[in-house]
Design a protein around this motif. Structure first.
Motif, PDB file in Angstrom:
ATOM      1  N   ALA A 141       0.822  -1.206   0.000  1.00 15.12           N
ATOM      2  CA  ALA A 141       0.000   0.000   0.000  1.00 15.12           C
ATOM      3  C   ALA A 141       0.859   1.261   0.000  1.00 15.12           C
ATOM      4  O   ALA A 141       0.555   2.232  -0.696  1.00 15.12           O
ATOM      5  CB  ALA A 141      -0.935   0.007   1.207  1.00 15.12           C
ATOM      6  N   THR A 142       1.936   1.241   0.766  1.00 13.04           N
ATOM      7  CA  THR A 142       2.800   2.427   0.859  1.00 13.04           C
ATOM      8  C   THR A 142       4.034   2.324  -0.025  1.00 13.04           C
ATOM      9  O   THR A 142       4.770   3.299  -0.159  1.00 13.04           O
ATOM     10  CB  THR A 142       3.274   2.651   2.310  1.00 13.04           C
ATOM     11  N   GLN A 143       4.265   1.141  -0.605  1.00 13.94           N
ATOM     12  CA  GLN A 143       5.466   0.877  -1.405  1.00 13.94           C
ATOM     13  C   GLN A 143       6.733   1.182  -0.598  1.00 13.94           C
ATOM     14  O   GLN A 143       7.651   1.847  -1.063  1.00 13.94           O
ATOM     15  CB  GLN A 143       5.440   1.658  -2.724  1.00 13.94           C
ATOM     16  N   GLN A 144       6.737   0.641   0.652  1.00 16.14           N
ATOM     17  CA  GLN A 144       7.885   0.799   1.538  1.00 16.14           C
ATOM     18  C   GLN A 144       8.252  -0.555   2.123  1.00 16.14           C
ATOM     19  O   GLN A 144       7.373  -1.346   2.484  1.00 16.14           O
ATOM     20  CB  GLN A 144       7.582   1.768   2.682  1.00 16.14           C
ATOM     21  N   TYR A 145       9.563  -0.783   2.190  1.00 15.11           N
ATOM     22  CA  TYR A 145      10.062  -1.976   2.862  1.00 15.11           C
ATOM     23  C   TYR A 145      10.282  -1.653   4.333  1.00 15.11           C
ATOM     24  O   TYR A 145      10.752  -0.566   4.679  1.00 15.11           O
ATOM     25  CB  TYR A 145      11.395  -2.432   2.270  1.00 15.11           C
ATOM     26  N   THR A 146       9.952  -2.596   5.192  1.00 16.64           N
ATOM     27  CA  THR A 146      10.309  -2.510   6.602  1.00 16.64           C
ATOM     28  C   THR A 146      11.452  -3.493   6.808  1.00 16.64           C
ATOM     29  O   THR A 146      11.290  -4.699   6.630  1.00 16.64           O
ATOM     30  CB  THR A 146       9.129  -2.890   7.514  1.00 16.64           C
ATOM     31  N   VAL A 147      12.625  -2.950   7.132  1.00 16.36           N
ATOM     32  CA  VAL A 147      13.814  -3.767   7.360  1.00 16.36           C
ATOM     33  C   VAL A 147      14.081  -3.782   8.859  1.00 16.36           C
ATOM     34  O   VAL A 147      14.146  -2.719   9.494  1.00 16.36           O
ATOM     35  CB  VAL A 147      15.042  -3.198   6.613  1.00 16.36           C
ATOM     36  N   THR A 148      14.216  -4.978   9.420  1.00 20.11           N
ATOM     37  CA  THR A 148      14.520  -5.109  10.842  1.00 20.11           C
ATOM     38  C   THR A 148      15.810  -5.898  11.001  1.00 20.11           C
ATOM     39  O   THR A 148      16.099  -6.800  10.201  1.00 20.11           O
ATOM     40  CB  THR A 148      13.388  -5.826  11.602  1.00 20.11           C
ATOM     41  N   PHE A 149      16.585  -5.528  12.012  1.00 25.27           N
ATOM     42  CA  PHE A 149      17.795  -6.270  12.338  1.00 25.27           C
ATOM     43  C   PHE A 149      18.195  -5.950  13.768  1.00 25.27           C
ATOM     44  O   PHE A 149      17.724  -4.976  14.359  1.00 25.27           O
ATOM     45  CB  PHE A 149      18.939  -5.946  11.370  1.00 25.27           C
ATOM     46  N   THR A 150      19.056  -6.785  14.327  1.00 30.06           N
ATOM     47  CA  THR A 150      19.547  -6.584  15.679  1.00 30.06           C
ATOM     48  C   THR A 150      21.043  -6.318  15.624  1.00 30.06           C
ATOM     49  O   THR A 150      21.779  -7.053  14.960  1.00 30.06           O
ATOM     50  CB  THR A 150      19.267  -7.820  16.561  1.00 30.06           C
ATOM     51  N   PHE A 151      21.473  -5.255  16.310  1.00 24.38           N
ATOM     52  CA  PHE A 151      22.893  -4.914  16.425  1.00 24.38           C
ATOM     53  C   PHE A 151      23.174  -4.640  17.896  1.00 24.38           C
ATOM     54  O   PHE A 151      22.509  -3.813  18.506  1.00 24.38           O
ATOM     55  CB  PHE A 151      23.232  -3.687  15.573  1.00 24.38           C
ATOM     56  N   GLN A 152      24.127  -5.349  18.460  1.00 23.14           N
ATOM     57  CA  GLN A 152      24.504  -5.208  19.870  1.00 23.14           C
ATOM     58  C   GLN A 152      23.284  -5.307  20.777  1.00 23.14           C
ATOM     59  O   GLN A 152      23.066  -4.476  21.653  1.00 23.14           O
ATOM     60  CB  GLN A 152      25.250  -3.908  20.111  1.00 23.14           C
ATOM     61  N   ASP A 153      22.453  -6.318  20.548  1.00 25.23           N
ATOM     62  CA  ASP A 153      21.254  -6.594  21.340  1.00 25.23           C
ATOM     63  C   ASP A 153      20.198  -5.492  21.266  1.00 25.23           C
ATOM     64  O   ASP A 153      19.315  -5.416  22.109  1.00 25.23           O
ATOM     65  CB  ASP A 153      21.613  -6.866  22.808  1.00 25.23           C
ATOM     66  N   ILE A 154      20.294  -4.608  20.273  1.00 23.78           N
ATOM     67  CA  ILE A 154      19.293  -3.553  20.087  1.00 23.78           C
ATOM     68  C   ILE A 154      18.590  -3.789  18.758  1.00 23.78           C
ATOM     69  O   ILE A 154      19.240  -3.908  17.722  1.00 23.78           O
ATOM     70  CB  ILE A 154      19.930  -2.148  20.103  1.00 23.78           C
ATOM     71  N   LYS A 155      17.258  -3.864  18.811  1.00 22.47           N
ATOM     72  CA  LYS A 155      16.482  -4.064  17.591  1.00 22.47           C
ATOM     73  C   LYS A 155      16.370  -2.753  16.836  1.00 22.47           C
ATOM     74  O   LYS A 155      16.116  -1.703  17.416  1.00 22.47           O
ATOM     75  CB  LYS A 155      15.087  -4.585  17.920  1.00 22.47           C
TER      76      LYS A 155
END
Length: 173
Positions: A141-155
Motif C-alpha cells: 500500500a505504501t510501497q515501503q520496505y520494513t527492514v529489521t535487524f539486531t545490532f549489539q542486542d538492540i532491535k
C-alpha cells in the motif's frame, strides 16, 4: 535540567553543522570527527583510551578503546560514518570474540529485499555480517520496505522506499 537541555541543543546544533558541511562541501575537523564517533559509541572523552586518528584518501580512520570494547570507524571528511567495527571486550577471555555467523539464520531475500536491506545497513554504517535477525517485508500500500535487524542486542527498524531504496526513517529499540 538546564544542563540536559543545553546538551540536547549542542547535539542538535552539531547535527545541523554536519548537515551544512555535507551540502556546502566543507570538511569537518579531527575534533568534530572525535565528537561524531564518541557520540555514536555513547562514550565520553574520559571513557576513551588509545585514541588514534589517521587520515586516508577522503576519510579519517579513528580507533579507540573503552571499558566495553574497541571501536574502529571510517568517517568521510563530510562527517558521515562510512564504516563501523566494534569488538566487545570480555574480561575473562580477552582474545576471543563472539562468532556472529553462528547466530544468524539462513534466510534468502529477493533482489529488491536485499537492496532495501543493503540501504538500511549502509545508513546505519553496518554490514550484514555485523547484525543478526534480519527481516524485510514490503508494504504494498505504501510501497515501503520494513527492514529489521539486531545490532549489539538492540532491535533496529528502518523504512526504505521501494522505488528508490532510500532510507526514510530509522528507529532503535
Amino acid at each position: 535540567m538546564m544542563a540536559k537541555r543545553n546538551s540536547i541543543l549542542l547535539i542538535a546544533a552539531f547535527g545541523l553543522f554536519l548537515t551544512g558541511c555535507s551540502k556546502s562541501g566543507l570538511e569537518v575537523t579531527k575534533n568534530d570527527i572525535l565528537e561524531v564517533v564518541r557520540d555514536d559509541a555513547n562514550a565520553s572523552k574520559k571513557d576513551c583510551e588509545n585514541v588514534v586518528i589517521k587520515e586516508e584518501k577522503g576519510a579519517y580512520i579513528v580507533s579507540f578503546n573503552t571499558s566495553g570494547g574497541s571501536y574502529e570507524y571510517k568517517i568521510g571528511k563530510d562527517g558521515i560514518i562510512q564504516e563501523r567495527n566494534y569488538k566487545r571486550s570480555n574480561s575473562k577471555e580477552v582474545s576471543t570474540t563472539e562468532p556472529v555467523v553462528e547466530k544468524k539464520e539462513s534466510t534468502s531475500f529477493d533482489e529488491n529485499q536485499q537492496a532495501a536491506i543493503d540501504a538500511a545497513l549502509a545508513n546505519a554504517g553496518l554490514g550484514q555480517e555485523d547484525v543478526t535477525d534480519i527481516g524485510c517485508t514490503l508494504d504494498e500500500a505504501t510501497q515501503q520496505y520494513t527492514v529489521t535487524f539486531t545490532f549489539q542486542d538492540i532491535k533496529n527498524t528502518c523504512m526504505v522506499d521501494a522505488g528508490t531504496f532510500t532510507v526514510l526513517s530509522s528507529i532503535q529499540g
